[in-house]
Design a protein around this motif. Structure first.
Motif, mmCIF file in Angstrom:
data_model
loop_
_atom_site.group_PDB
_atom_site.id
_atom_site.type_symbol
_atom_site.label_atom_id
_atom_site.label_comp_id
_atom_site.label_asym_id
_atom_site.label_seq_id
_atom_site.Cartn_x
_atom_site.Cartn_y
_atom_site.Cartn_z
ATOM 1 N N THR A 1 0.825 -1.201 0.000
ATOM 2 C CA THR A 1 0.000 0.000 0.000
ATOM 3 C C THR A 1 0.860 1.253 0.000
ATOM 4 O OG1 THR A 1 -0.162 -0.007 2.415
ATOM 5 C CG2 THR A 1 -1.936 -1.114 1.194
ATOM 6 N N GLN B 1 0.240 5.872 -0.114
ATOM 7 C CA GLN B 1 -0.690 6.990 -0.156
ATOM 8 C C GLN B 1 -0.127 8.024 -1.121
ATOM 9 O OE1 GLN B 1 -2.166 7.816 3.618
ATOM 10 N NE2 GLN B 1 -3.703 9.248 2.892
ATOM 11 N N PRO C 1 -5.497 6.613 -1.081
ATOM 12 C CA PRO C 1 -4.819 5.349 -0.761
ATOM 13 C C PRO C 1 -4.817 4.419 -1.978
ATOM 14 C CG PRO C 1 -7.052 5.308 0.091
ATOM 15 C CD PRO C 1 -6.853 6.664 -0.530
ATOM 16 N N THR D 1 -0.749 2.020 -7.887
ATOM 17 C CA THR D 1 -0.037 1.754 -6.633
ATOM 18 C C THR D 1 1.443 2.059 -6.797
ATOM 19 O OG1 THR D 1 -1.644 0.072 -5.988
ATOM 20 C CG2 THR D 1 0.507 0.004 -4.894
ATOM 21 N N PHE E 1 -7.737 -6.926 -3.428
ATOM 22 C CA PHE E 1 -6.648 -6.059 -3.862
ATOM 23 C C PHE E 1 -5.978 -6.567 -5.134
ATOM 24 C CE2 PHE E 1 -7.403 -4.224 0.208
ATOM 25 C CZ PHE E 1 -7.055 -2.896 0.047
ATOM 26 N N ARG F 1 -11.820 -0.628 -3.254
ATOM 27 C CA ARG F 1 -11.198 -1.612 -2.339
ATOM 28 C C ARG F 1 -10.989 -1.070 -0.931
ATOM 29 N NH1 ARG F 1 -6.067 -2.087 -6.167
ATOM 30 N NH2 ARG F 1 -7.359 -0.748 -7.424
ATOM 31 N N PHE F 2 -10.611 0.195 -0.796
ATOM 32 C CA PHE F 2 -10.382 0.739 0.549
ATOM 33 C C PHE F 2 -11.686 1.058 1.278
ATOM 34 C CE2 PHE F 2 -6.099 1.224 -1.100
ATOM 35 C CZ PHE F 2 -5.357 0.797 -0.019
ATOM 36 N N ASP F 3 -12.803 1.067 0.561
ATOM 37 C CA ASP F 3 -14.109 1.225 1.203
ATOM 38 C C ASP F 3 -14.609 -0.112 1.747
ATOM 39 O OD1 ASP F 3 -14.170 3.909 0.494
ATOM 40 O OD2 ASP F 3 -15.214 3.503 -1.402
ATOM 41 N N TRP G 1 -9.021 -0.188 7.492
ATOM 42 C CA TRP G 1 -7.622 0.236 7.392
ATOM 43 C C TRP G 1 -7.436 1.514 8.192
ATOM 44 C CZ3 TRP G 1 -6.239 4.893 4.959
ATOM 45 C CH2 TRP G 1 -7.248 5.515 4.214
ATOM 46 N N PRO H 1 -1.442 2.707 3.799
ATOM 47 C CA PRO H 1 -2.469 2.259 4.730
ATOM 48 C C PRO H 1 -2.159 0.891 5.334
ATOM 49 C CG PRO H 1 -3.461 3.179 2.764
ATOM 50 C CD PRO H 1 -1.993 3.082 2.495
ATOM 51 N N LEU I 1 -3.712 -2.488 6.727
ATOM 52 C CA LEU I 1 -4.920 -3.316 6.654
ATOM 53 C C LEU I 1 -5.034 -4.072 7.973
ATOM 54 C CD1 LEU I 1 -4.585 -4.633 2.988
ATOM 55 C CD2 LEU I 1 -5.619 -2.508 3.823
#
Length: 175
Positions: A25, A27, A33, A61, A87, A94-96, A100, A108, A110
């Protein structure tokens, strides 16, 4: 040997090497993220503490990793297959869909899917084919739970199973 045969043989070679599963991950500078499933991870050195990850060239990413100069490696535990698949899917939300927390330095964390997290600073990157090899210095390691890792090999997920009676570990594939 035909190109198709050679490619099939290479896929068999790569699949035949079971490995741990992580989500790398980062940011982005705008706060977004990013993360992707990664099985191309290895330890390089203890001094300085260095990891190597291979990320797909052109991925958001990888862009966030290089733009921020940092990343986090979330080593997934045996019950985190759904996070690995999420992922790996490229889903925009995905981050929703996973718990995290932001890191002070790195990407981030996890917190429910990982057993251990390493926050790292990028030291070197090298384009190799359709991937970029990123060398990163671990600056902090956080252990969240007993490290029973999620594994991947032969195109299947698995985990270590402990034979308590004999003190042996074995590898069990999860279909």
């Amino acid at each position: 040997m035909s190109h198709q045969r050679y490619e099939a043989d290479l896929r068999r070679l790569f699949a035949g090497f079971p490995t741990g599963v992580s989500v790398v991950t980062a940011q982005a500078p705008d706060g977004t993220p990013w993360g992707m499933t990664c099985t191309s991870l290895c330890s390089v050195a203890l001094d300085p503490p260095t990891l190597l990850v291979c990320l797909r060239a052109g991925s958001p990413t990888l862009g966030a990793v290089l733009d921020s100069g940092s990343l986090s490696v979330n080593l997934l535990h045996q019950h985190a297959r759904s996070a690995a698949e999420l992922f790996g899917s490229g889903a925009a939300d995905r981050f929703d869909r996973v718990p995290w927390v932001p890191a002070r330095h790195g990407g981030p964390h996890l917190v429910e899917a990982a057993h251990t997290i390493a926050d790292c600073t990028v030291t070197t990157e090298q384009a190799v084919g359709d991937h970029t090899v990123v060398m990163a210095r671990a600056t902090q390691v956080t252990s969240l739970r007993r490290p029973i890792p999620l594994l991947y090999g032969m195109r299947r997920y698995g985990s270590w199973a402990e034979d308590m009676e004999n003190g042996f570990l074995s590898y069990d594939f999860i279909s």
